[in-house]
Write an enzyme that holds these catalytic residues in place. Structure first.
Site, PDB file in Angstrom:
ATOM      1  N   ARG A 187      37.271   6.252 -20.588  1.00  0.00           N
ATOM      2  CA  ARG A 187      36.375   6.356 -21.723  1.00  0.00           C
ATOM      3  C   ARG A 187      36.449   7.751 -22.335  1.00  0.00           C
ATOM      4  NH1 ARG A 187      31.319   8.594 -20.780  1.00  0.00           N
ATOM      5  NH2 ARG A 187      30.325   7.122 -22.197  1.00  0.00           N
ATOM      6  N   LEU A 188      36.108   7.803 -23.595  1.00  0.00           N
ATOM      7  CA  LEU A 188      35.871   9.073 -24.277  1.00  0.00           C
ATOM      8  C   LEU A 188      34.463   8.996 -24.848  1.00  0.00           C
ATOM      9  CD1 LEU A 188      39.166   9.732 -26.316  1.00  0.00           C
ATOM     10  CD2 LEU A 188      38.432  10.865 -24.212  1.00  0.00           C
ATOM     11  N   ASP A 189      33.700  10.063 -24.704  1.00  0.00           N
ATOM     12  CA  ASP A 189      32.365  10.082 -25.272  1.00  0.00           C
ATOM     13  C   ASP A 189      32.428   9.855 -26.774  1.00  0.00           C
ATOM     14  OD1 ASP A 189      31.293  10.665 -22.784  1.00  0.00           O
ATOM     15  OD2 ASP A 189      31.445  12.828 -23.092  1.00  0.00           O
ATOM     16  N   ARG A 190      31.362   9.304 -27.297  1.00  0.00           N
ATOM     17  CA  ARG A 190      31.313   8.978 -28.717  1.00  0.00           C
ATOM     18  C   ARG A 190      31.761  10.124 -29.625  1.00  0.00           C
ATOM     19  NH1 ARG A 190      26.142   6.240 -31.762  1.00  0.00           N
ATOM     20  NH2 ARG A 190      27.009   6.235 -33.852  1.00  0.00           N
ATOM     21  N   HIS A 232      30.418  13.999 -19.092  1.00  0.00           N
ATOM     22  CA  HIS A 232      30.241  15.205 -19.904  1.00  0.00           C
ATOM     23  C   HIS A 232      30.716  16.459 -19.168  1.00  0.00           C
ATOM     24  CE1 HIS A 232      26.722  12.975 -22.094  1.00  0.00           C
ATOM     25  NE2 HIS A 232      27.902  12.513 -22.429  1.00  0.00           N
TER      26      HIS A 232
END
Length: 250
Positions: free
Chosen positions: A53-56, A163
């Site tokens: 995943r990549l943060d928004r 994060h």
């Protein structure tokens, strides 16, 4: 919208995720209607399976499997340390030298989704290698200082905590520009007002991994968007700084 496809074969597909776009649907963001997974599925006409995943607010290389079987092979590689990730960020202050930060992080819990979770879990290992690539001092004052200093940093996380990069840079007092949760609002505002930069300045530039079928080493890279370009141009930093070294230079 159409996503930029960086790599595709019969087993994998990688895209350049835009900043501000969610990877998949979440009940925490019910009002959102556009997601990378659905957009990519419609674009290529087949189901995709997210491998990481990549943060928004983060942009860059995002890899999907094209079958559940491939996903089952790849997921443990992402969970371990078989996949190399390279990020670039603009941070406040001057980072003086390259180093490795080994600073455990407690799991960040969501107030709503994790309201029943254990709030006192032990911190887990979190390691980030980072190196300064370019520095600048502007004559735009922020706070009580007459000038402002910033560094372009390359970061290679060895672990994948939530994060992690933002929290590690916060720990070093080199907050990533545009970070509304772990950053410095004064510098974020300066970038909005002077460089029309309203995004988190964190970009997943490169992903290196062994192909799950052929074993070939894949080296997938993603270019930056217009906001990054404006900042790089304003600071007279060549875009070539964002092009990681070739594999034989590592």
């Amino acid at each position: 919208m159409e996503l930029e496809i960086l790599y595709r074969d019969e087993h994998l597909v990688a895209v350049n995720k835009p900043a501000g776009m969610l990877v998949h649907r979440s009940w925490l963001d019910r009002h959102e209607t556009v997601f990378v997974m659905q957009t990519l599925r419609d674009q290529i006409g087949q189901h995709v399976f997210p491998l990481h995943r990549l943060d928004r607010p983060t942009s860059g290389v995002l890899l999907f499997a094209l079958s559940s079987e491939t996903a089952a092979v790849m997921m443990p590689k992402f969970a371990g340390r078989d996949v190399k990730k390279t990020y670039h960020a603009v941070v406040r202050g001057w980072v003086k030298e390259a180093a490795v930060l080994d600073y455990p992080l407690k799991e960040e819990l969501d107030k709503i989704a994790d309201k029943d979770a254990d709030q006192d879990k032990e911190a887990k290992e979190a390691i980030t290698a980072y190196a300064p690539l370019a520095k600048v001092e502007t004559d735009i004052p922020v706070g009580r200082y007459a000038t402002s200093r910033y560094t372009l940093v390359e970061m290679k996380p060895e672990t994948g905590r939530k994060h992690q990069l933002r929290r590690h840079m916060h720990h070093l007092s080199h907050h990533i520009i545009g970070d509304v949760n772990h950053g410095d609002g004064r510098h974020n505002r300066m970038f909005r007002e002077n460089y029309q930069c309203r995004r988190l300045m964190l970009h997943a530039s490169r992903l290196q991994l062994a192909h799950p079928i052929s074993g070939e080493v894949l080296d997938i890279r993603a270019g930056v968007d217009e906001a990054w370009g404006r900042v790089m141009d304003a600071f007279e930093w060549p875009l070539s700084l964002l092009s990681p070294k070739s594999p034989d230079q590592d």
